[in-house]
Design a protein around this motif. Structure first.
Motif, PDB file in Angstrom:
ATOM      1  N   THR A   1       0.414 -18.629  -8.222  1.00 24.13           N
ATOM      2  CA  THR A   1       1.331 -18.911  -7.122  1.00 24.13           C
ATOM      3  C   THR A   1       0.955 -18.029  -5.938  1.00 24.13           C
ATOM      4  OG1 THR A   1       2.891 -17.202  -7.766  1.00 24.13           O
ATOM      5  CG2 THR A   1       3.200 -19.358  -8.767  1.00 24.13           C
ATOM      6  N   ASN A   2       1.427 -18.412  -4.771  1.00 22.80           N
ATOM      7  CA  ASN A   2       1.167 -17.599  -3.585  1.00 22.80           C
ATOM      8  C   ASN A   2       1.618 -16.167  -3.799  1.00 22.80           C
ATOM      9  OD1 ASN A   2      -0.127 -19.350  -1.949  1.00 22.80           O
ATOM     10  ND2 ASN A   2       1.713 -20.056  -0.892  1.00 22.80           N
ATOM     11  N   GLN A   3       2.797 -16.033  -4.405  1.00 22.23           N
ATOM     12  CA  GLN A   3       3.314 -14.686  -4.614  1.00 22.23           C
ATOM     13  C   GLN A   3       2.399 -13.874  -5.511  1.00 22.23           C
ATOM     14  OE1 GLN A   3       6.840 -16.439  -5.663  1.00 22.23           O
ATOM     15  NE2 GLN A   3       8.087 -15.502  -4.054  1.00 22.23           N
ATOM     16  N   GLN A   4       1.909 -14.522  -6.564  1.00 20.44           N
ATOM     17  CA  GLN A   4       1.015 -13.814  -7.483  1.00 20.44           C
ATOM     18  C   GLN A   4      -0.272 -13.399  -6.778  1.00 20.44           C
ATOM     19  OE1 GLN A   4       0.713 -16.661 -10.625  1.00 20.44           O
ATOM     20  NE2 GLN A   4       2.665 -16.109 -11.525  1.00 20.44           N
ATOM     21  N   ILE A   5      -0.817 -14.326  -6.000  1.00 23.75           N
ATOM     22  CA  ILE A   5      -2.089 -14.028  -5.323  1.00 23.75           C
ATOM     23  C   ILE A   5      -1.894 -12.956  -4.259  1.00 23.75           C
ATOM     24  CG2 ILE A   5      -3.888 -15.006  -3.834  1.00 23.75           C
ATOM     25  CD1 ILE A   5      -3.414 -17.678  -5.336  1.00 23.75           C
ATOM     26  N   LEU A   6      -0.809 -13.101  -3.485  1.00 27.88           N
ATOM     27  CA  LEU A   6      -0.574 -12.121  -2.425  1.00 27.88           C
ATOM     28  C   LEU A   6      -0.266 -10.742  -2.998  1.00 27.88           C
ATOM     29  CD1 LEU A   6       1.446 -14.217   0.140  1.00 27.88           C
ATOM     30  CD2 LEU A   6      -0.868 -13.330   0.386  1.00 27.88           C
ATOM     31  N   ALA A   7       0.500 -10.734  -4.097  1.00 26.76           N
ATOM     32  CA  ALA A   7       0.828  -9.445  -4.718  1.00 26.76           C
ATOM     33  C   ALA A   7      -0.458  -8.762  -5.165  1.00 26.76           C
ATOM     34  CB  ALA A   7       1.772  -9.658  -5.899  1.00 26.76           C
ATOM     35  N   GLU A   8      -1.377  -9.555  -5.742  1.00 32.24           N
ATOM     36  CA  GLU A   8      -2.621  -8.962  -6.224  1.00 32.24           C
ATOM     37  C   GLU A   8      -3.458  -8.438  -5.050  1.00 32.24           C
ATOM     38  OE1 GLU A   8      -4.669 -11.203  -9.167  1.00 32.24           O
ATOM     39  OE2 GLU A   8      -6.321  -9.778  -9.271  1.00 32.24           O
ATOM     40  N   LEU A   9      -3.520  -9.252  -3.999  1.00 25.11           N
ATOM     41  CA  LEU A   9      -4.275  -8.831  -2.812  1.00 25.11           C
ATOM     42  C   LEU A   9      -3.704  -7.541  -2.242  1.00 25.11           C
ATOM     43  CD1 LEU A   9      -4.906 -12.067  -0.724  1.00 25.11           C
ATOM     44  CD2 LEU A   9      -6.605 -10.508  -1.656  1.00 25.11           C
ATOM     45  N   GLU A  10      -2.381  -7.527  -2.146  1.00 25.06           N
ATOM     46  CA  GLU A  10      -1.736  -6.358  -1.585  1.00 25.06           C
ATOM     47  C   GLU A  10      -1.983  -5.141  -2.479  1.00 25.06           C
ATOM     48  OE1 GLU A  10       2.055  -7.470  -0.125  1.00 25.06           O
ATOM     49  OE2 GLU A  10       2.700  -5.382   0.066  1.00 25.06           O
ATOM     50  N   GLY A  11      -1.939  -5.393  -3.776  1.00 28.83           N
ATOM     51  CA  GLY A  11      -2.202  -4.306  -4.729  1.00 28.83           C
ATOM     52  C   GLY A  11      -3.606  -3.752  -4.570  1.00 28.83           C
ATOM     53  N   VAL A  12      -4.579  -4.654  -4.397  1.00 29.27           N
ATOM     54  CA  VAL A  12      -5.969  -4.208  -4.267  1.00 29.27           C
ATOM     55  C   VAL A  12      -6.150  -3.416  -2.971  1.00 29.27           C
ATOM     56  CG1 VAL A  12      -8.326  -5.009  -3.908  1.00 29.27           C
ATOM     57  CG2 VAL A  12      -6.936  -6.053  -5.692  1.00 29.27           C
ATOM     58  N   LEU A  13      -5.487  -3.892  -1.915  1.00 32.05           N
ATOM     59  CA  LEU A  13      -5.757  -3.325  -0.586  1.00 32.05           C
ATOM     60  C   LEU A  13      -4.872  -2.143  -0.238  1.00 32.05           C
ATOM     61  CD1 LEU A  13      -6.164  -6.719   1.284  1.00 32.05           C
ATOM     62  CD2 LEU A  13      -7.986  -5.174   0.580  1.00 32.05           C
ATOM     63  N   ASN A  14      -3.724  -2.058  -0.894  1.00 31.50           N
ATOM     64  CA  ASN A  14      -2.743  -1.052  -0.492  1.00 31.50           C
ATOM     65  C   ASN A  14      -2.609   0.018  -1.574  1.00 31.50           C
ATOM     66  OD1 ASN A  14      -0.625   0.350   0.565  1.00 31.50           O
ATOM     67  ND2 ASN A  14       0.637  -1.461   0.968  1.00 31.50           N
ATOM     68  N   GLU A  15      -2.807   1.257  -1.189  1.00 30.20           N
ATOM     69  CA  GLU A  15      -2.729   2.357  -2.164  1.00 30.20           C
ATOM     70  C   GLU A  15      -1.341   2.468  -2.787  1.00 30.20           C
ATOM     71  OE1 GLU A  15      -4.928   5.077  -2.901  1.00 30.20           O
ATOM     72  OE2 GLU A  15      -6.643   4.084  -1.977  1.00 30.20           O
ATOM     73  N   ARG A  16      -0.335   2.091  -1.996  1.00 30.58           N
ATOM     74  CA  ARG A  16       1.038   2.215  -2.515  1.00 30.58           C
ATOM     75  C   ARG A  16       1.582   0.832  -2.819  1.00 30.58           C
ATOM     76  NH1 ARG A  16       0.793   5.653   1.600  1.00 30.58           N
ATOM     77  NH2 ARG A  16       1.659   4.142   3.049  1.00 30.58           N
ATOM     78  N   ILE A  17       1.906   0.610  -4.084  1.00 28.23           N
ATOM     79  CA  ILE A  17       2.505  -0.690  -4.388  1.00 28.23           C
ATOM     80  C   ILE A  17       3.936  -0.486  -4.831  1.00 28.23           C
ATOM     81  CG2 ILE A  17       0.428  -1.980  -4.910  1.00 28.23           C
ATOM     82  CD1 ILE A  17       1.011  -1.383  -7.901  1.00 28.23           C
TER      83      ILE A  17
END
Lengths: 315, 663
Positions: free
Chosen positions: B647-663
């Motif tokens: 889902t978009n949420q799953q993909i975006l969450a993963e992207l954000e996780g990869v790119l952002n040190e703080r999740i």
């Protein structure tokens, strides 16, 4: 019930939003019956000082139209926010930046260059540009600063409801007035006066599987009057735009330009429209696809006409 | 199934870090990674093991799920292509839905491609952080099963298709063997002898062809092609077009009188243009079925409206000039593509004189010439009827050549040796082989090479550059002169010979792309059909239930082709024996509240899983047909279609996780 106090303001916009409220015809009398208009520069006499004198929360509802492009716009937005219980972003510019936000494709310097120096209608031999402060014998004159970037209303102040449209369709404005009169307000942050489904749902045209070999600008296309415009190769962004306007433009045989903004689940209206357009090109040959894509005039202005500051894709 | 719209706050995520021996642990600092991972939000426990895919590794996952009541599991190991299923099963055995598992590719995406250890650790942290962020949004999905139709379609009646058909027919499956030519047999039927054993191709092939023709479980549909394929693994629907043969096979006895009497002569495709056939013809004497078809393009009756000589002589009245193509729909559970190869047209290298000099032959032309049932009845003859006194065989014609095909065609060295042997056996000619490298890699192949070295054949190491008939002196007069370089003695050569044989590259069938599209598989590496995995799934494809065998996958010799035919048969056997398959649960779904019915998605689905519901005026997805590719979900301008597990949420969450040190 005591009469509601409402206010309306016009920032960076064309004035169409003010007219759209008047477009509600007799409904405007209902507004007068349930509300007092305490501030509305285009229609009612009033001064900023009146606004400044009001107590915080004294105004029940503010309808704010226009984007934020100058220090004055921002100042008034903050002032009205402070004085209002409910802040409604009224029209596409306040909701998502609107047409003025296409200015974000350039910068202030270039805008000044064009407007004060290059425009053929200019007569500016001294090369004067507006200054925020100018000393004259009588004292200091001030002008609000023009921002580098056009902003949405909610980039400056908290917004309670969004009423999109360029301008909002009068029937939807009337619906919103009814809701306000009933006192049954939707959850804060809601988009009101628009549908959750794309425009296609209310579009009267016939739809089929879409396969397009050529894109044409509306003035060069021979519209058959009944088939989906996109199928006929006329770029219509209704597929990626909220419905609610009852397909005003389509009924005038023009494609949807996207003023009702992005759909609830979508993240980027232009990207959504673009993926739709990319999906229907009837070719597997990269060269031919490139040719077809290049037929789309002004892609940025076409796909991001109303919401440049709202999109994920930032320029 | 509604999708989650709010990030669940209570998750117990277990993260397992695989060393993969030193494959990962040699580059990524695992203890440091474990320490970092432990502090990520939602992570309940972190553990590491030498080989997570081993039994103890899997047990570690299972025990931890039970002990810590884990709700999500992440394994950072190799590519999901390798062990995703292993770990999904482990999760399921411990009572956790398989879709609550994420695999982080810490090997192919990291340790194998990152030299700097500090960077590798950083990358591992980023990837795991992305997985943790995504894990919050994962939902359990339901896996459904459907039955498998035991019938099988095999496309292509060469030796690969024949072998697969016989094996499956023997196991009791009904096999539809569809061949577009008049007869089965394929390219192998054209060959003379086979290397390295020198047994005759027909002697080993024709018994199998006859068995195919006789087998009660094989429906042999020659002169037929597949128009359309729909459905999915276990439940395909195939439309087969029976091309109009103009001969009623029920009535035809195969007596052959029609072929004898037909006045039209055409170059025989089977004899590679060296001999002729009639307008009504069978490919060759041992054709199966031995019933002719009429070539309507060249038949006098179809051109001029009169002749009908064949009809006059046909005693059983089998000729039917009015016959039309007919389309038959069959249902099968699995499909084997064994469509073989096409011989590269050497005309693209004009310097070799193909088509210009009559004594320059393609490899298949030589096979026909040397074949005792071929146009010269097995005699090696020049165009003028003389026996050649010298023959040059040019290796790597269009293969191992960046201008044509970069790959090695794999069989040319060996059949070039075989040609040399046959020429020596049948004539007094001297034989020269121009080669780049001798590639004699199979069982008994090297031995065959040595045998040829002793048969007084000249081997010149160097690719021939060109062939000309311009003589520069008396000894070259009337000859074909092969020019090249002997790289061993470092001399430029002009070698006058009587005959030149090319070893044309083996390339995919000209319509391979079209066939691939029809069966929803891909082409790669020179245009050959792409297997699921070159080593571990060589006959499976990305399309479940569709298998490939033989030279359609890459150039192959007969032993390998037969082995692949049998491999594909055994894969089909396993699939049909089990009788049911799991449907992919990661399918796409339409949110009816959001779909505006714009119909953008309809033409996009490569599996024809989307239809328009005219009543509701929205799109509908058939779960059984959807493979979860996500094309529609990406294209949907309303984002009313979402792909389960992506889902978009799953993909975006993963992207954000990869790119952002703080999740």
């Amino acid at each position: 019930m005591a009469k509601l106090k409402i206010a309306k303001y016009w920032a960076d916009g064309c004035g169409g939003c003010d007219v759209s409220l008047l477009d509600t015809d007799a409904k405007i009398l209902e507004v007068a019956a349930i509300a007092d208009i305490v501030f509305w520069p285009i229609a009612v006499d009033g001064k900023y000082s009146d606004l400044e004198a009001a107590k915080p929360g004294e105004i029940d509802i503010t309808f704010f139209n226009g984007a934020i492009h100058t220090a004055e716009h921002e100042h008034i937005a903050q002032l009205m926010r402070e004085k209002s219980k409910i802040m409604v972003a009224y029209g596409s510019c306040a909701c998502m930046g609107g047409i003025p936000s296409l200015a974000n494709t350039t910068d202030r310097e270039s805008i000044f260059e064009t407007v004060y120096h290059l425009a053929p209608s200019n007569d500016n031999p001294r090369g004067v540009e507006p200054q925020t402060r100018t000393k004259v014998p009588e004292g200091v004159l001030s002008l609000p600063m023009l921002y580098e970037r056009v902003k949405r209303l909610d980039e400056c102040v908290e917004v309670d409801y969004y009423l999109p449209g360029c301008p909002p369709f009068y029937k939807r404005v009337a619906d919103v007035i009814d809701v306000i009169a009933s006192g049954k307000l939707p959850p804060k942050g809601s988009v009101v006066g628009a549908k959750d489904k794309a425009l296609c749902e209310e579009c009267p045209r016939e739809r089929h599987e879409k396969k397009v070999k050529e894109f044409k600008r509306p003035q060069f296309a021979q519209d058959d009057g009944k088939t989906c415009l996109l199928e006929q190769g006329i770029v219509c962004v209704g597929v990626a735009t909220r419905g609610g306007c009852e397909a005003r433009c389509i009924n005038a045989n023009m494609p949807c330009r996207g003023c009702y903004g992005l759909l609830p689940e979508a993240m980027d209206q232009g990207a959504s429209a673009l993926s739709a357009v990319a999906s229907i090109i009837d070719s597997n040959d990269p060269k031919e696809i490139e040719k077809v894509v290049n037929q789309i005039a002004d892609p940025l202005g076409t796909f991001y006409r109303f919401g440049l500051p709202q999109q994920r894709v930032r320029i | 199934m509604a999708k989650i719209t709010k990030k669940p706050d209570k998750e117990k995520i277990g993260v397992f870090l695989c060393h993969c021996g030193t494959n990962i642990a040699g580059v990524v600092d695992i203890p440091a990674l474990a320490g970092y991972t432990r502090d990520l939000p939602g992570v309940e426990m972190v553990d590491e093991y030498k080989f997570m895919c081993s039994q103890p590794g899997q047990d570690l996952i299972k025990d931890s799920i039970k002990k810590h009541k884990l709700t999500k599991v992440i394994v950072a190991a190799c590519s999901p292509l390798m062990h995703e299923n292993t770990f999904r099963k482990a999760c399921e055995e411990a009572g956790l839905n398989r879709y609550c598992f994420i695999m982080v590719n810490n090997r192919e995406h990291n340790s194998w491609v990152t030299e700097d250890k500090a960077l590798a650790l950083q990358k591992a942290k980023d990837l795991i952080r992305g997985a943790v962020a995504r894990a919050f949004w994962l939902e359990p999905l339901e896996v459904k099963e459907v039955g498998v139709n035991p019938n099988v379609l095999i496309l292509g009646g060469g030796i690969a298709g024949i072998q697969a058909a016989l094996d499956l027919a023997e196991s009791g499956r009904t096999v539809y063997l569809v061949e577009r030519e008049q007869s089965i047999g394929g390219n192998m039927a054209k060959f003379d002898k086979t290397f390295p054993t020198l047994d005759c191709a027909a002697c080993i092939l024709t018994p199998k062809m006859v068995s195919v023709g006789q087998h009660p479980n094989i429906k042999l549909w020659n002169y037929a092609e597949v128009d359309e394929v729909s459905g999915f693994v276990g439940n395909f629907k195939v439309k087969v077009r029976h091309k109009a043969t103009s001969v009623n096979f029920e009535k035809c006895t195969g007596c052959g009188i029609c072929q004898e009497k037909c006045p039209v002569k055409r170059p025989s495709e089977f004899d590679e243009g060296l001999g002729n056939r009639k307008a009504i013809y069978t490919l060759f004497a041992q054709a199966v079925p031995n019933k002719p078809v009429i070539d309507r393009v060249n038949c006098t009756y179809y051109i001029k409206g009169k002749c009908k000589v064949c009809e006059k002589f046909c005693e059983p009245k089998a000729i039917d000039f009015e016959m039309k193509d007919s389309v038959e729909e069959i249902e099968v559970g699995s499909i084997i593509l064994a469509t073989g190869f096409h011989l590269w047209e050497a005309g693209q290298m004009p310097e070799l004189g193909m088509g210009k000099y009559p004594n320059v032959l393609t490899s298949l032309q030589f096979e026909r010439m040397s074949n005792s049932s071929g146009p010269t009845l097995g005699k090696i003859l020049l165009k003028d009827g003389r026996e050649p006194e010298s023959v040059a065989i040019l290796h790597c014609t269009g293969s191992r050549d960046v201008n044509y095909h970069e790959y090695c065609s794999r069989v040319c060295c060996m059949y070039a040796l075989k040609f040399a042997h046959l020429i020596k056996e049948k004539t007094k000619a001297h034989v020269y082989n121009f080669y780049i490298d001798m590639r004699c890699f199979g069982k008994g192949y090297e031995e065959f090479y040595h045998r040829l070295l002793e048969e007084n054949v000249t081997f010149i190491r160097g690719k021939a550059a060109s062939v000309t008939d311009r003589a520069e002196n008396e000894s070259e007069s009337g000859k074909l002169i092969v020019m090249g370089e002997d790289t061993l003695s470092q001399k430029l050569l002009r070698l006058p010979v009587d005959m030149v044989i090319l070893t044309n590259a083996i390339e995919p069938q000209l319509d391979a792309q079209e066939v691939a599209r029809k069966f929803k598989i891909s082409c790669a590496g020179g245009g050959f059909f792409l297997e699921k995995h070159p080593k571990l799934a060589p006959v499976a494809t990305a399309s479940d239930g569709v298998f490939i065998a033989g030279a359609c996958q890459s150039p192959k010799d007969i032993p390998d082709t037969v082995a692949q035919g049998q491999a594909a048969a055994s894969a089909v056997f396993a699939l049909t024996q089990r009788g049911k398959v799991e449907l992919e649960a990661t399918t796409a779904i339409v949110d009816e509240e959001l779909c505006s019915g714009c119909e953008i998605c309809l033409s996009l689905c490569p599996y024809q899983a989307i239809s328009h519901n005219a009543e509701k005026k929205i799109s509908a997805i058939n779960d059984a047909l959807c493979k979860g590719c996500g094309t529609c979900a990406a294209a949907c301008p309303s984002k009313a279609i979402f792909a389960r597990h992506y889902t978009n949420q799953q993909i975006l969450a993963e992207l954000e996780g990869v790119l952002n040190e703080r999740i």
